[in-house]
Scaffold this motif. Structure first.
Motif, PDB file in Angstrom:
ATOM      1  N   HIS A 299      -1.719  11.326   9.192  1.00  0.00           N
ATOM      2  CA  HIS A 299      -1.036  10.841   8.994  1.00  0.00           C
ATOM      3  C   HIS A 299      -0.101  11.397   9.262  1.00  0.00           C
ATOM      4  CE1 HIS A 299       0.915  10.824   4.762  1.00  0.00           C
ATOM      5  NE2 HIS A 299       1.969  12.287   5.271  1.00  0.00           N
ATOM      6  N   LEU A 300       0.396  12.452  10.765  1.00  0.00           N
ATOM      7  CA  LEU A 300       1.363  12.281  11.118  1.00  0.00           C
ATOM      8  C   LEU A 300       2.082  11.004  11.540  1.00  0.00           C
ATOM      9  CD1 LEU A 300       1.067  15.841  12.671  1.00  0.00           C
ATOM     10  CD2 LEU A 300       2.765  15.240  10.589  1.00  0.00           C
ATOM     11  N   ALA A 301       0.628  10.433  11.838  1.00  0.00           N
ATOM     12  CA  ALA A 301       1.420   9.241  13.235  1.00  0.00           C
ATOM     13  C   ALA A 301       1.383   7.908  11.923  1.00  0.00           C
ATOM     14  CB  ALA A 301      -0.255   8.164  13.539  1.00  0.00           C
ATOM     15  N   ARG A 302       1.246   8.075  10.782  1.00  0.00           N
ATOM     16  CA  ARG A 302       2.055   7.135   9.993  1.00  0.00           C
ATOM     17  C   ARG A 302       3.701   7.890   9.027  1.00  0.00           C
ATOM     18  NH1 ARG A 302      -1.810   8.645   6.486  1.00  0.00           N
ATOM     19  NH2 ARG A 302      -3.928   7.374   6.962  1.00  0.00           N
ATOM     20  N   HIS A 303       3.406   9.759   9.162  1.00  0.00           N
ATOM     21  CA  HIS A 303       5.275   9.444   8.224  1.00  0.00           C
ATOM     22  C   HIS A 303       4.490  11.123  10.040  1.00  0.00           C
ATOM     23  CE1 HIS A 303       7.783  11.887   6.493  1.00  0.00           C
ATOM     24  NE2 HIS A 303       8.012  10.982   5.699  1.00  0.00           N
ATOM     25  N   PRO A 304       6.282  10.903  10.722  1.00  0.00           N
ATOM     26  CA  PRO A 304       5.294  12.495  11.374  1.00  0.00           C
ATOM     27  C   PRO A 304       6.329  13.891  11.784  1.00  0.00           C
ATOM     28  CG  PRO A 304       6.719  10.341  12.831  1.00  0.00           C
ATOM     29  CD  PRO A 304       6.314  10.059  11.344  1.00  0.00           C
ATOM     30  N   PHE A 305       6.934  13.502  10.108  1.00  0.00           N
ATOM     31  CA  PHE A 305       7.166  14.284   9.644  1.00  0.00           C
ATOM     32  C   PHE A 305       6.388  14.933   8.090  1.00  0.00           C
ATOM     33  CE2 PHE A 305      11.087  12.035  11.101  1.00  0.00           C
ATOM     34  CZ  PHE A 305      11.439  13.073  11.741  1.00  0.00           C
TER      35      PHE A 305
ATOM     36  N   ALA B 101      -4.481  13.349   0.562  1.00  0.00           N
ATOM     37  CA  ALA B 101      -5.259  15.045   0.073  1.00  0.00           C
ATOM     38  C   ALA B 101      -4.227  15.435   0.653  1.00  0.00           C
ATOM     39  CB  ALA B 101      -6.361  15.212   0.727  1.00  0.00           C
ATOM     40  N   PRO B 102      -3.330  16.996   0.222  1.00  0.00           N
ATOM     41  CA  PRO B 102      -2.978  17.238   0.158  1.00  0.00           C
ATOM     42  C   PRO B 102      -2.773  18.130   1.373  1.00  0.00           C
ATOM     43  CG  PRO B 102      -2.761  17.369  -2.027  1.00  0.00           C
ATOM     44  CD  PRO B 102      -3.857  16.806  -1.444  1.00  0.00           C
ATOM     45  N   GLY B 103      -3.672  18.776   1.896  1.00  0.00           N
ATOM     46  CA  GLY B 103      -4.124  19.203   2.576  1.00  0.00           C
ATOM     47  C   GLY B 103      -4.413  18.983   3.857  1.00  0.00           C
ATOM     48  N   THR B 104      -4.014  17.266   4.245  1.00  0.00           N
ATOM     49  CA  THR B 104      -4.139  16.651   4.863  1.00  0.00           C
ATOM     50  C   THR B 104      -3.033  15.998   5.669  1.00  0.00           C
ATOM     51  OG1 THR B 104      -4.964  14.324   4.395  1.00  0.00           O
ATOM     52  CG2 THR B 104      -6.301  15.196   4.754  1.00  0.00           C
ATOM     53  N   LEU B 105      -1.767  16.465   5.224  1.00  0.00           N
ATOM     54  CA  LEU B 105      -0.115  15.661   5.338  1.00  0.00           C
ATOM     55  C   LEU B 105       0.018  16.099   7.065  1.00  0.00           C
ATOM     56  CD1 LEU B 105       1.539  17.452   1.917  1.00  0.00           C
ATOM     57  CD2 LEU B 105       1.335  14.773   3.639  1.00  0.00           C
ATOM     58  N   ARG B 106      -0.448  17.501   7.776  1.00  0.00           N
ATOM     59  CA  ARG B 106      -0.287  17.908   8.959  1.00  0.00           C
ATOM     60  C   ARG B 106      -1.579  16.892   9.901  1.00  0.00           C
ATOM     61  NH1 ARG B 106       3.691  18.256   7.333  1.00  0.00           N
ATOM     62  NH2 ARG B 106       5.205  20.359   7.062  1.00  0.00           N
ATOM     63  N   SER B 107      -2.397  15.802   9.856  1.00  0.00           N
ATOM     64  CA  SER B 107      -3.907  15.607  10.152  1.00  0.00           C
ATOM     65  C   SER B 107      -2.738  14.406  10.933  1.00  0.00           C
ATOM     66  CB  SER B 107      -4.083  14.941   9.189  1.00  0.00           C
ATOM     67  OG  SER B 107      -3.875  14.238   8.830  1.00  0.00           O
ATOM     68  N   ALA B 108      -3.484  14.368  12.181  1.00  0.00           N
ATOM     69  CA  ALA B 108      -3.087  12.945  12.635  1.00  0.00           C
ATOM     70  C   ALA B 108      -3.363  11.486  12.439  1.00  0.00           C
ATOM     71  CB  ALA B 108      -3.997  13.378  14.239  1.00  0.00           C
TER      72      ALA B 108
ATOM     73  N   ILE C 154       1.080  -1.199   0.219  1.00  0.00           N
ATOM     74  CA  ILE C 154      -0.012   0.479   0.452  1.00  0.00           C
ATOM     75  C   ILE C 154       0.762   1.142  -0.035  1.00  0.00           C
ATOM     76  CG2 ILE C 154      -1.487   0.826   1.870  1.00  0.00           C
ATOM     77  CD1 ILE C 154      -2.003  -1.442   2.727  1.00  0.00           C
ATOM     78  N   VAL C 155       1.200   1.879  -1.051  1.00  0.00           N
ATOM     79  CA  VAL C 155       1.289   3.617  -0.855  1.00  0.00           C
ATOM     80  C   VAL C 155       0.573   4.614  -1.096  1.00  0.00           C
ATOM     81  CG1 VAL C 155       3.010   4.746  -2.541  1.00  0.00           C
ATOM     82  CG2 VAL C 155       2.474   2.723  -2.639  1.00  0.00           C
ATOM     83  N   HIS C 156       0.755   4.919   0.338  1.00  0.00           N
ATOM     84  CA  HIS C 156      -0.069   6.127   0.308  1.00  0.00           C
ATOM     85  C   HIS C 156       1.074   7.343  -0.257  1.00  0.00           C
ATOM     86  CE1 HIS C 156      -1.926   4.981   4.378  1.00  0.00           C
ATOM     87  NE2 HIS C 156      -1.348   3.905   4.040  1.00  0.00           N
ATOM     88  N   ALA C 157       0.612   8.352  -1.146  1.00  0.00           N
ATOM     89  CA  ALA C 157       0.741   9.116  -1.664  1.00  0.00           C
ATOM     90  C   ALA C 157      -0.392  10.615  -2.084  1.00  0.00           C
ATOM     91  CB  ALA C 157       1.681   8.654  -2.912  1.00  0.00           C
ATOM     92  N   ILE C 158       0.521  11.827  -2.749  1.00  0.00           N
ATOM     93  CA  ILE C 158      -0.370  12.267  -3.382  1.00  0.00           C
ATOM     94  C   ILE C 158      -0.048  12.205  -4.858  1.00  0.00           C
ATOM     95  CG2 ILE C 158      -0.498  15.292  -3.506  1.00  0.00           C
ATOM     96  CD1 ILE C 158       0.315  15.598  -0.959  1.00  0.00           C
ATOM     97  N   PRO C 159      -0.971  12.554  -5.616  1.00  0.00           N
ATOM     98  CA  PRO C 159      -0.990  12.327  -6.510  1.00  0.00           C
ATOM     99  C   PRO C 159       0.278  13.681  -7.764  1.00  0.00           C
ATOM    100  CG  PRO C 159      -3.441  11.770  -6.597  1.00  0.00           C
ATOM    101  CD  PRO C 159      -2.284  12.239  -5.675  1.00  0.00           C
ATOM    102  N   GLY C 160       0.876  12.431  -8.431  1.00  0.00           N
ATOM    103  CA  GLY C 160       2.020  13.912  -8.538  1.00  0.00           C
ATOM    104  C   GLY C 160       3.255  14.312  -8.020  1.00  0.00           C
ATOM    105  N   SER C 161       3.392  13.698  -6.515  1.00  0.00           N
ATOM    106  CA  SER C 161       4.448  13.524  -6.080  1.00  0.00           C
ATOM    107  C   SER C 161       5.513  12.769  -6.586  1.00  0.00           C
ATOM    108  CB  SER C 161       4.207  13.741  -4.191  1.00  0.00           C
ATOM    109  OG  SER C 161       5.330  11.843  -4.242  1.00  0.00           O
ATOM    110  N   PRO C 162       6.345  13.798  -7.123  1.00  0.00           N
ATOM    111  CA  PRO C 162       7.607  12.682  -7.895  1.00  0.00           C
ATOM    112  C   PRO C 162       8.295  11.738  -6.465  1.00  0.00           C
ATOM    113  CG  PRO C 162       9.088  14.929  -7.274  1.00  0.00           C
ATOM    114  CD  PRO C 162       7.409  15.089  -6.676  1.00  0.00           C
TER     115      PRO C 162
END
Ligand SMILES: N[C@@H](CCC(=O)N[C@@H](CS)C(=O)NCC(=O)O)C(=O)O
Length: 219
Positions: free
Chosen positions: A44-50, A35-42, A5-13
């Motif tokens: 997503h941060l649980a998956r990727h703290p940065f 969704a680009p606006g959710t990168l700082r959501s709890a 499973i790849v968590h990704a934003i379309p367009g991200s190189p």
């Protein structure tokens, strides 16, 4: 082998590199769109703290950092091998991958691609010409160095595609849509031919921004 499973934003190189590697391996994978606006959501941060993408999930294992993901994929899916066995070629692969992360992405890709392509397309912003101009000295060094290291080989480590090609190509591909390409990329015929060679691969055709947007809609 369980699904990837790849968590990704379309367009991200960076995300495209991971998806293209999975395609090269013929692996079963699915997109978990972020969704680009959710990168700082709890969540997503649980998956990727940065707060970035991509993140890979496989068999109860979660991993972020594209280089780590690519090398993991090459170990758990050994064919086709995407890392050369020869020590010098492998070192060249590692070097190009670090050039991508340290010099190409930071201060070049994240400035010029953002101001020329991502911002206008996703946020309707106008390019910051001063920021682009300030990024050009480093960009010139990056592109001339990539062209020098590639030389007359089909791929960065020689005759065969490697993780280095898959990491660098998505970022370089963005530059072809910028006016800076005329100075940075076009004067290097070897780099132009390499990009065409990599972009023609089914793995890259399956992971274009448009194609991943369709996958995101269907997810
Ligand atoms: N070092 C990270 C970099 C990942 C990265 O910067 N991804 C970009 C998209 S290509 C991102 O998530 N940007 C979001 C942001 O900067 O807020 C990796 O190799 O995965």
């Amino acid at each position: 082998m369980s699904e990837f499973i790849v968590h990704a934003i379309p367009g991200s190189p960076f995300s495209r590199s991971v998806m293209a590697a999975l395609e090269e391996k013929g692996a079963s994978w699915r997109l978990a769109p972020v969704a680009p606006g959710t990168l700082r959501s709890a969540e997503h941060l649980a998956r990727h703290p940065f707060g970035r993408v991509p993140v890979l999930e496989h068999d109860g294992f979660s991993l972020y950092e594209t280089q780590a993901i690519l090398r993991y994929l090459d170990r758990v899916l050994p064919t086709p091998q995407l890392s050369p066995s020869d020590a010098k070629r492998l070192a060249r692969m590692d070097q190009v991958m670090n050039i991508n992360d340290w010099y190409f992405f930071h201060g070049v890709g994240n400035v010029i691609i953002f101001h020329r392509v991502i911002g206008p397309r996703l946020m309707g912003t106008a390019p910051d010409e001063a920021a682009i101009e300030a990024a050009m000295p480093k960009a010139r060094t990056v592109f001339s160095e990539l062209a020098r290291l590639l030389g007359e080989q089909p791929f960065f480590t020689g005759e065969a595609l490697s993780l280095a090609d898959l990491l660098v190509a998505p970022g370089v591909a963005f530059f072809t849509a910028t006016p800076e390409w005329a100075e940075l990329g076009a004067p290097h015929p070897n780099l132009v031919a390499w990009l065409a060679r990599v972009e023609a691969r089914p793995s890259m055709r399956a992971t274009t921004w448009e194609r991943v947007t369709e996958l995101a809609k269907a997810a």
